[in-house]
Design an enzyme around this catalytic site. Structure first.
Site, PDB file in Angstrom:
ATOM      1  N   HIS A  59      -0.698  -5.636   9.232  1.00  0.00           N
ATOM      2  CA  HIS A  59      -0.534  -5.740   7.779  1.00  0.00           C
ATOM      3  C   HIS A  59       0.876  -6.261   7.469  1.00  0.00           C
ATOM      4  O   HIS A  59       1.818  -5.477   7.305  1.00  0.00           O
ATOM      5  CB  HIS A  59      -0.749  -4.354   7.146  1.00  0.00           C
ATOM      6  CG  HIS A  59      -1.033  -4.382   5.677  1.00  0.00           C
ATOM      7  ND1 HIS A  59      -2.212  -4.873   5.153  1.00  0.00           N
ATOM      8  CD2 HIS A  59      -0.297  -3.988   4.608  1.00  0.00           C
ATOM      9  CE1 HIS A  59      -2.205  -4.755   3.839  1.00  0.00           C
ATOM     10  NE2 HIS A  59      -1.036  -4.225   3.483  1.00  0.00           N
TER      11      HIS A  59
ATOM     12  N   ARG B  57      -7.173  -6.792  -1.116  1.00  0.00           N
ATOM     13  CA  ARG B  57      -6.054  -5.925  -1.476  1.00  0.00           C
ATOM     14  C   ARG B  57      -6.460  -4.774  -2.389  1.00  0.00           C
ATOM     15  O   ARG B  57      -6.179  -3.626  -2.087  1.00  0.00           O
ATOM     16  CB  ARG B  57      -4.946  -6.748  -2.147  1.00  0.00           C
ATOM     17  CG  ARG B  57      -3.691  -5.939  -2.424  1.00  0.00           C
ATOM     18  CD  ARG B  57      -2.614  -6.783  -3.071  1.00  0.00           C
ATOM     19  NE  ARG B  57      -2.260  -7.945  -2.284  1.00  0.00           N
ATOM     20  CZ  ARG B  57      -1.361  -8.847  -2.665  1.00  0.00           C
ATOM     21  NH1 ARG B  57      -0.757  -8.714  -3.827  1.00  0.00           N
ATOM     22  NH2 ARG B  57      -1.079  -9.873  -1.907  1.00  0.00           N
TER      23      ARG B  57
ATOM     24  N   TYR C 286      11.556  11.008   8.613  1.00  0.00           N
ATOM     25  CA  TYR C 286      11.549  12.471   8.674  1.00  0.00           C
ATOM     26  C   TYR C 286      10.152  13.063   8.842  1.00  0.00           C
ATOM     27  O   TYR C 286      10.024  14.193   9.315  1.00  0.00           O
ATOM     28  CB  TYR C 286      12.160  13.052   7.394  1.00  0.00           C
ATOM     29  CG  TYR C 286      13.585  12.631   7.147  1.00  0.00           C
ATOM     30  CD1 TYR C 286      14.597  12.945   8.052  1.00  0.00           C
ATOM     31  CD2 TYR C 286      13.921  11.910   6.012  1.00  0.00           C
ATOM     32  CE1 TYR C 286      15.898  12.561   7.828  1.00  0.00           C
ATOM     33  CE2 TYR C 286      15.227  11.509   5.773  1.00  0.00           C
ATOM     34  CZ  TYR C 286      16.212  11.835   6.689  1.00  0.00           C
ATOM     35  OH  TYR C 286      17.504  11.444   6.463  1.00  0.00           O
TER      36      TYR C 286
END
Length: 768
Positions: free
Chosen positions: A89, A43, A133
């Site tokens: 993931h 991580r 967007y």
């Protein structure tokens, strides 16, 4: 012998299915260790081989699978995020999108890996638009980083649900770890790596290829230091930079760039922009890495509002495509260097980027490395990638040569092959037995199209066989020869350097390395513009400062509120501290620059300092570093005080003179440099003169007895030069001054009662 079950000890009930009986502390520590290792290796820490964390690696892999190459069109970020969290993931969409946004920000990454379209945030600190967007695709850098994924260069592992595969690392030659840097916090360890210039990193790697035992000094001839995407100036010394890269721990001081813009010779270095009327302003063109521009401007504006930077009047953001922050000084007389130093010290225009080269090595073990070790292990990885690519290509060539050899046999025996195909029910075994073919060769011959039976095709096959054989020989030599591997790697790195060279738009160095001393602690006085003022304090305690030194004979023209009048006036500078003495023995300090202007009646002094309501103001004196004061109370006690020792730091002031009951502070007078005597007069009109040396110098206390009284107390005291005589102001409109030079009758030891003063001494019993 039979056993009586009643004699057996009772057995414990079995543990429920799926439970393990274990001590709580060991169970907790084991599980926390698993979590910690997972955080470290999967991580938070980047792999030194590709410089990526798992989330970044999976993002690039998913975008590659979606064919989001630089030559293709953009696709919605929501699609990318959905594929990543659905296939590779299994974490929150916000975390994945935030990671993707950072890969697209040209002010966060020196070499962006994602080409974003839409609002991906800005250097002001504003967040990116929602992923529905924005759109994205890969950059050329990301393609170079993933170059070779289809060539057997790296291992693949199953995804979290076993439905797909993902690469363990990216095999590309681009030095992403140092070029783009990394940061992360794991359990018990962290990493923080600044971005660097890719061309310089490649140059250092080339040095290590030629000489694996090269000294760090040789590497630092190429890697000058960090190269931040936001530019700026690294002001550390060469020794500090070398120590940081040697140990893998340290830090870099990064300053903003004051400049009016670029010229043919580089950046303009002063940042001073001339204005009309002789005024000027400072222009900031680059800010330190990781500092939000909006937050920085707010920080500077707050300093102005809090009056912590009195030499700065305004800050404006005039940024468009290029960053441009304008700083307006209080006046044209402000020293630009003092303003810069003050801003470096008080704001994030100078920040420190900590270096912690903590990465996962090839065995996925966390380790803090120096620059030499990191580049060495990265080159070892690239050699492995190079050999695996060659081995993969050799395997592909062997497969193709096998088929080409079969095709050539078919052409040499074309009529017999056709006859077998037409007459035999199972032609494959017959061909294998007759022409000693492999199963793959026989299957390929049977799948040949009729158009491939041209004579030209036979010639092309023989040419292809010769070319593949020659290529295979070269690759075999490469696999077997470490020297050839280094030569090939050097050529590949030189080609890559041409793409990211210092003479290219993307590769040009942005951060300047220039040693500078740490920011000085500029005293507040140095930030105040020095101007003469006349400080005016009325009897009712209203104070103001009028510009210029008004002549004493004009003080009577000062205007006050009805019923009020002048109490004290003094010439000072705006940089001065004003000592205000109260009758209760406390001293207060007010900055002359903080006083209201002289146009109105001013402001009550008691709003600035906490003077006791029962106390009256007995003196207003500008403080000086070497100045001395003669302090005396109505009880006749007094001492000498250094002005520097009685300056108060708070509104509550400083208790300087300890008073006897019912006594008050009566005398606060400056002592001239040539003064050697003291004259004291009591309310009983008796005068004494004694040496100044008999009065002790103290910072606080009651002092010694200056004059003894049977009735009443001290009226006034003054220091003077005995050789010049004692002077006092005569009454009347003329304001005439009288000087008595024959003081022998009054010259006694300190603490005497004294005798009546000379004829003509004022009835007020005061020297002024």
């Amino acid at each position: 012998m039979a056993t009586n079950n009643d004699d057996l000890p009772p057995s414990e009930p079995p543990a429920p299915l799926g439970q393990i009986d274990t001590p709580f502390d060991s169970a907790l520590s084991e599980r926390y260790l698993v979590y910690a290792l997972s955080t470290i290796t999967a991580r938070s820490l980047p792999d030194l081989r590709d410089g990526l964390k798992p989330v970044h690696r999976r993002l690039l892999w998913a975008m590659r699978a979606m064919r989001l190459d630089p030559s293709q069109g953009y696709k919605k970020s929501a699609r990318v995020v959905g594929d990543v969290i659905g296939k590779f993931h299994p974490h929150g969409d916000t975390a994945v999108y935030d990671a993707m946004v950072r890969l697209a920000q040209d002010f966060s990454l020196r070499y962006p890996l994602v080409d974003g379209q839409g609002n991906f945030g800005n250097i002001d600190g504003d967040n990116a638009a929602a992923y529905r967007y924005t759109e994205a695709r890969l950059t050329r850098v990301a393609v170079d980083l993933m170059q070779g994924l289809d060539e057997g260069t790296v291992d693949f592992k199953p995804t979290y649900n076993g439905e797909d595969e993902e690469p363990e690392i990216m095999p590309g030659l681009f030095p992403n770890l140092l070029a783009n840097g990394a940061s992360g916090i794991a359990v018990g360890m962290a990493t923080n790596i600044p971005p660097h210039n890719a061309a310089e990193v490649i140059d250092a790697a080339l040095v290590l290829i030629e000489n694996p035992r090269a000294e760090l000094t040789e590497l630092l001839e190429h890697v000058k230091g960090p190269d931040f995407p936001t530019g700026g100036i690294v002001v550390d010394s060469p020794d500090a930079i070398r120590l940081a890269y040697e140990t893998g721990r340290g830090g870099f001081r990064v300053r903003a760039r004051f400049s009016t813009g670029k010229t043919d010779g580089g950046w303009e270095e002063t940042g001073i922009e001339k204005q009309a009327g002789g005024t000027w302003q400072l222009v900031i063109s680059e800010i330190p890495y990781g500092v939000a521009k909006g937050k920085l401007i707010e920080q500077i504006a707050q300093l102005i509002a809090d009056k912590k930077l009195p030499i700065l009047e305004d800050v404006r953001d005039e940024s468009a495509e290029d960053l441009r922050i304008v700083l307006v000084p209080k006046s044209r007389n402000v020293d630009p260097d003092v303003l810069k130093e003050s801003l470096y010290r008080l704001t994030e225009l100078e920040s420190r980027f900590a270096l912690n080269l903590n990465v996962l090595d090839a065995t996925r073990t966390p380790k803090v490395m120096g620059l030499h070790q990191l580049l060495t292990e990265w080159l070892q990885h690239q050699i492995i990638v190079l050999v695996r690519r060659a081995q993969h290509r050799i395997a592909k060539i062997d497969d193709r040569l096998e088929l080409v050899a079969g095709y050539i046999i078919a052409f040499l025996n074309l009529d017999r092959i056709i006859e077998i195909i037409r007459t035999e029910d199972e032609p494959k075994p017959v061909m294998i037995a007759e022409f000693i073919l492999t199963d793959r060769q026989a299957e390929a011959i049977l799948n040949m199209r009729l158009r491939s039976l041209r004579k030209l095709e036979e010639m092309e096959l023989k040419r292809e066989q010769a070319d593949l054989t020659a290529e295979r020989d070269e690759l075999s030599k490469l696999v077997e020869s470490p020297a050839r591997q280094k030569t090939r790697l050097r050529k590949d790195l030189e080609k890559l350097r041409a793409v990211y060279g210092l003479d290219t738009l993307l590769g040009a160095r942005r951060t300047t390395i220039a040693e500078a001393a740490p920011a000085r602690d500029i005293p507040l006085d140095a930030m105040i513009e020095k101007e003469p003022v006349t400080v005016i304090l009325s009897k009712r305690g209203w104070i103001r400062a009028q510009r210029g030194h008004v002549a004493p004979d004009q003080w009577s023209e000062f205007k006050f509120k009805e019923g009020d009048e002048l109490a004290f006036a003094a010439h000072a500078q705006t940089t001065d501290k004003l000592l205000v003495a109260a009758s209760d023995g406390r001293f207060y300090t007010v900055g002359a620059d903080k006083l209201p202007g002289g146009r109105g009646f001013g402001e009550p002094l008691r709003l600035m300092v906490d003077i006791d309501p029962e106390a009256r103001i007995v003196a207003l004196i500008p403080a000086s570093a070497e100045g001395k004061l003669l302090l005396a109370s109505t009880s006749g006690h007094g001492f000498v005080a250094q002005m520097a020792d009685i300056i108060a730091e708070t509104r509550k002031g400083r208790n300087v003179v300890n008073l006897k009951p019912k006594a008050q502070l009566a005398v606060v007078r400056t002592i001239g440099g040539a003064h050697d005597s003291v004259a004291a007069v009591g309310e009983n009109r008796k005068l004494v003169v004694f040496p100044l040396a008999e009065v002790p110098v103290m910072a606080r206390g009651q002092g010694v007895m200056l004059q003894r009284y049977r009735d009443g107390g001290l009226s006034d005291a003054i220091s003077f030069a005995f050789a010049d005589g004692l002077s006092w102001t005569m009454g009347g409109e003329t304001g005439r001054t009288r000087t008595e030079t024959d003081l022998a009758p009054w010259r006694v030891a300190r603490g005497a009662a004294g005798r009546m003063p000379p004829t003509g001494f004022p009835r007020s019993n005061r020297f002024d």
